[in-house]
Design an enzyme around this catalytic site. Structure first.
Site, PDB file in Angstrom:
ATOM      1  N   GLU A  25       0.853  -1.184   0.000  1.00  0.00           N
ATOM      2  CA  GLU A  25       0.000   0.000   0.000  1.00  0.00           C
ATOM      3  C   GLU A  25       0.890   1.236   0.000  1.00  0.00           C
ATOM      4  O   GLU A  25       1.678   1.453   0.923  1.00  0.00           O
ATOM      5  CB  GLU A  25      -0.930   0.034   1.213  1.00  0.00           C
ATOM      6  CG  GLU A  25      -1.866   1.254   1.172  1.00  0.00           C
ATOM      7  CD  GLU A  25      -2.742   1.415   2.409  1.00  0.00           C
ATOM      8  OE1 GLU A  25      -3.649   2.265   2.374  1.00  0.00           O
ATOM      9  OE2 GLU A  25      -2.500   0.705   3.411  1.00  0.00           O
ATOM     10  N   ASP A  55      -3.121  11.495  -2.444  1.00  0.00           N
ATOM     11  CA  ASP A  55      -3.142  12.952  -2.603  1.00  0.00           C
ATOM     12  C   ASP A  55      -3.390  13.268  -4.078  1.00  0.00           C
ATOM     13  O   ASP A  55      -2.628  12.828  -4.947  1.00  0.00           O
ATOM     14  CB  ASP A  55      -1.790  13.530  -2.167  1.00  0.00           C
ATOM     15  CG  ASP A  55      -1.812  15.050  -2.050  1.00  0.00           C
ATOM     16  OD1 ASP A  55      -2.587  15.700  -2.790  1.00  0.00           O
ATOM     17  OD2 ASP A  55      -1.036  15.586  -1.234  1.00  0.00           O
TER      18      ASP A  55
END
Length: 213
Positions: free
Chosen positions: A42, A117
């Site tokens: 991840e 983001d």
């Protein structure tokens, strides 16, 4: 939104047992270290809930969570140390700009990009984790059966990513513009994601594999 510095979390990184200080030394060895057949990575794990909960749900798989923000990484490290019991979860505190220096060719089975983001300004597009410069590295480290699973609440990042994946040698396996309208018990929902769902925001999700694999 930039996370405020959390001093105790930053300090905790110095003693964290699940933290890998020199990930380059483990290149090509992760599955042996974690004693697993399938390796999940991840990128941008935040406070670590997704990797932690998924490692609990699938204890036979190995999970490596990557986070570059020191406060978030410290919080994740403490959670992993206190709650992870199966020994198949590790943390890398660093920027994934050169992820191919940490993982060998075809070593990773699933890459998770969860609520990354969006870097909305065009001049920062190369910082997006679905930008072509990252995708080329992912292609190197993904196994022949490997997948990239992406989730986001940001429609613009999702649209951008669809084009980037398509233009960089990936083939779509699944896509949803409202992933949580159905129950997906196989994929844990963190408190962060639950908040979006409760606010009525759709969750966008796509799954990709390398074209031709």
């Amino acid at each position: 939104m930039r996370m405020r510095k959390v001093k105790w979390a930053v300090d905790y990184l110095e003693q964290a047992t699940h933290l890998v200080a020199q990930p380059t030394l483990n290149k090509g060895k992760w599955k042996d270290i974690l004693e697993c057949k399938d390796l999940h990575v991840e990128i941008g794990c935040g406070k670590g809930n997704y990797s932690l909960f998924m490692s609990e749900k699938y204890p036979e798989d190995g999970y490596i969570a990557i986070e570059k923000n020191e406060s978030a990484a410290g919080i994740a490290a403490k959670k992993f140390d206190e709650q992870c019991e199966n020994g198949r979860l590790l943390l890398i505190f660093d920027d994934a700009e050169e992820i191919i220096s940490w993982f060998d060719e075809k070593e990773v089975d699933v890459i998770h990009l969860n609520f990354s983001d969006p870097w909305p300004k065009k001049r920062y597009a190369k910082r997006r984790l679905s930008n072509g410069k990252f995708l080329e590295q992912y292609k190197t480290i993904l196994s022949e059966k490997g997948q990239i699973q992406m989730k986001t609440d940001n429609s613009q990042l999702f649209e951008y990513s669809l084009i980037e994946f398509q233009n960089n040698g990936f083939e779509m396996i699944e896509v949803s513009v409202d992933y949580r309208r159905d129950v997906h018990d196989e994929d844990v929902m963190t408190e962060y994601e639950q908040k979006f769902v409760e606010q009525g925001h759709p969750i966008y999700r796509c799954v990709w594999k390398i074209k031709g694999e």
